[in-house]
Design an enzyme around this catalytic site. Structure first.
Site, PDB file in Angstrom:
ATOM      1  N   ASP A 178      45.351  35.199  42.651  1.00  0.00           N
ATOM      2  CA  ASP A 178      44.507  34.046  42.296  1.00  0.00           C
ATOM      3  C   ASP A 178      44.044  34.191  40.838  1.00  0.00           C
ATOM      4  OD1 ASP A 178      42.791  36.229  42.780  1.00  0.00           O
ATOM      5  OD2 ASP A 178      41.124  34.918  43.354  1.00  0.00           O
ATOM      6  N   ASP A 229      44.059  39.882  38.022  1.00  0.00           N
ATOM      7  CA  ASP A 229      45.321  39.490  38.685  1.00  0.00           C
ATOM      8  C   ASP A 229      46.455  39.471  37.654  1.00  0.00           C
ATOM      9  OD1 ASP A 229      44.432  38.055  41.523  1.00  0.00           O
ATOM     10  OD2 ASP A 229      42.954  37.812  39.944  1.00  0.00           O
ATOM     11  N   ASN A 270      39.605  32.684  42.505  1.00  0.00           N
ATOM     12  CA  ASN A 270      38.765  32.732  41.302  1.00  0.00           C
ATOM     13  C   ASN A 270      38.498  31.328  40.747  1.00  0.00           C
ATOM     14  OD1 ASN A 270      38.308  35.523  41.037  1.00  0.00           O
ATOM     15  ND2 ASN A 270      40.399  35.808  40.296  1.00  0.00           N
ATOM     16  N   THR A 273      45.904  40.114  46.026  1.00  0.00           N
ATOM     17  CA  THR A 273      44.797  40.450  45.125  1.00  0.00           C
ATOM     18  C   THR A 273      43.818  39.279  44.998  1.00  0.00           C
ATOM     19  OG1 THR A 273      45.990  39.741  43.145  1.00  0.00           O
ATOM     20  CG2 THR A 273      46.263  42.031  43.795  1.00  0.00           C
ATOM     21  N   PHE A 302      34.069  39.610  46.756  1.00  0.00           N
ATOM     22  CA  PHE A 302      34.507  38.225  46.567  1.00  0.00           C
ATOM     23  C   PHE A 302      35.748  37.836  47.388  1.00  0.00           C
ATOM     24  CE2 PHE A 302      37.204  35.064  44.523  1.00  0.00           C
ATOM     25  CZ  PHE A 302      36.364  33.969  44.547  1.00  0.00           C
ATOM     26  N   ASN A 303      36.836  38.616  47.323  1.00  0.00           N
ATOM     27  CA  ASN A 303      38.079  38.184  47.991  1.00  0.00           C
ATOM     28  C   ASN A 303      37.890  38.024  49.498  1.00  0.00           C
ATOM     29  OD1 ASN A 303      39.512  38.112  45.619  1.00  0.00           O
ATOM     30  ND2 ASN A 303      40.400  40.162  45.872  1.00  0.00           N
ATOM     31  N   HIS A 309      39.960  45.423  38.835  1.00  0.00           N
ATOM     32  CA  HIS A 309      40.212  45.641  40.264  1.00  0.00           C
ATOM     33  C   HIS A 309      41.688  45.576  40.693  1.00  0.00           C
ATOM     34  CE1 HIS A 309      35.872  44.738  40.616  1.00  0.00           C
ATOM     35  NE2 HIS A 309      36.105  43.651  39.887  1.00  0.00           N
ATOM     36  N   ASP A 310      42.331  44.436  40.409  1.00  0.00           N
ATOM     37  CA  ASP A 310      43.585  44.095  41.098  1.00  0.00           C
ATOM     38  C   ASP A 310      44.788  45.012  40.834  1.00  0.00           C
ATOM     39  OD1 ASP A 310      42.244  42.069  42.365  1.00  0.00           O
ATOM     40  OD2 ASP A 310      42.874  40.521  40.952  1.00  0.00           O
TER      41      ASP A 310
END
Ligand code: BDR
Ligand code: CA
Length: 308
Positions: free
Chosen positions: A9, A14, A38, A122, A163-164, A237-238
């Site tokens: 996303d 990402d 996102n 992700t 969030f995800n 993060h991703d």
């Protein structure tokens, strides 16, 4: 070579995951599927095309779920901006997306494959959850699901939720209760993946189109992560998901029983992880606990170096 479908996303981090998956020789990136997260689906889809166009990534891109299964939509424009990928100038977008729906692509690709394929989500788990519900036979063809999402400690969308997972808890519930091997790169791990000034400078010194994009992405991302959460360097993060597949020794995991909380108002979307095994339930998730910082960033550095 590991065959993967990357479900994204984009999203600044990402975009880094896309680069790692596209350029690292250990990874066979079969397709990119896009989900709302996102930002709205139109924007995240366009962003995936922007990244691929800009870097000449010749991989099919599929548009998927425009929102979560049950809850109302939430986005993360405070972190990723109005476009979902604010900051860099991508120039003209020449790449076209595919017409097939991402959920159908995931199902067709898996069912038609002789080998098992790893799914790497992700973003919110709407595409993967829908594919599992629509065609449960795909389970036999999934090697594992290596996802970014959740936290066994502190959330970032709410005190309890990441969030995800918060963006589509019901889809996450489908994935976490599927019985499939799941590896969870939660915030506990990804908050160790900070793009410090040293890291950004070193990658920037590669001075190619991919490294320049990384630097531009990090410039915007660092600012919002600082303004919203107070980070002095942003947690990226991703790409930890893809780095783990390239070299699992860069991330330590611990098997835990893990359940998605759906009923609580305050903890909706929490990944309830039984770190100490208190519930005496069979672990269903390998939860990432420790990052080898140097190894991880070296994977990113060496991969972006390969860009031509
Ligand atoms: C996750 O949320 C998104 O904003 C990032 O792209 C990452 O996937 C972190 O909580
Ligand atoms: Ca993401």
């Amino acid at each position: 070579m590991k065959k993967i479908i990357l479900d994204v996303d984009p999203g600044h981090d990402d975009a880094v995951a896309i680069m790692l998956a596209a350029f690292n020789p250990e990874i066979d990136l079969l397709g990119i599927t896009v989900v709302a997260g996102n930002q709205t689906l139109e924007k995240t889809f366009n962003n995936a095309l922007k990244v691929c166009s800009h870097l000449g990534i010749d991989v099919p891109v599929y548009k998927g779920m425009p929102g979560p299964m049950v809850r109302e939509q939430v986005i993360a424009d405070d972190i990723h901006g109005e476009t979902g990928l604010d900051g860099p100038d991508f120039g003209e977008i020449t790449k076209k997306g595919e017409t097939m729906h991402a959920v159908d692509y995931i199902i067709e690709k898996l069912l038609g494959s002789d080998e098992k394929i790893t799914l790497v989500p992700t973003g919110p788990l709407s595409n993967i959850g829908m594919a599992l519900r629509k065609e449960p036979r795909i389970k036999e063809k999934i090697e594992q699901i290596v996802l970014m999402g959740g936290a066994y400690q502190l959330g970032n969308s709410t005190p309890a939720a990441e969030f995800n997972i918060f963006a589509d808890p019901e889809a996450a519930y489908v994935v976490f209760s599927s019985g499939l091997p799941v590896v969870m790169m939660g915030l506990d791990l990804t908050r160790q993946a900070l793009a410090t000034k040293e890291v950004v400078d070193k990658i920037g010194s590669l001075n190619n189109k991919a490294s320049k994009l990384f630097v531009d992405l990090m410039e915007f991302f660092a600012k919002t992560q600082h303004d919203v959460f107070g980070w002095s360097a942003p947690p990226v993060h991703d790409p930890t998901t893809v780095a783990y597949l390239i070299d699992p020794s860069c991330i330590e995991t611990k098997p835990m029983y893990c359940k998605i909380e759906l009923k609580s108002e305050d903890s909706y979307g929490r990944t309830l992880c039984d770190y100490f095994g208190i519930l005496k339930k069979e672990p269903n998730v390998d939860v990432a606990v420790k990052l080898d910082f140097d190894k991880f960033w070296n994977i990113v550095y060496e991969t972006l170096k390969l860009y031509k």
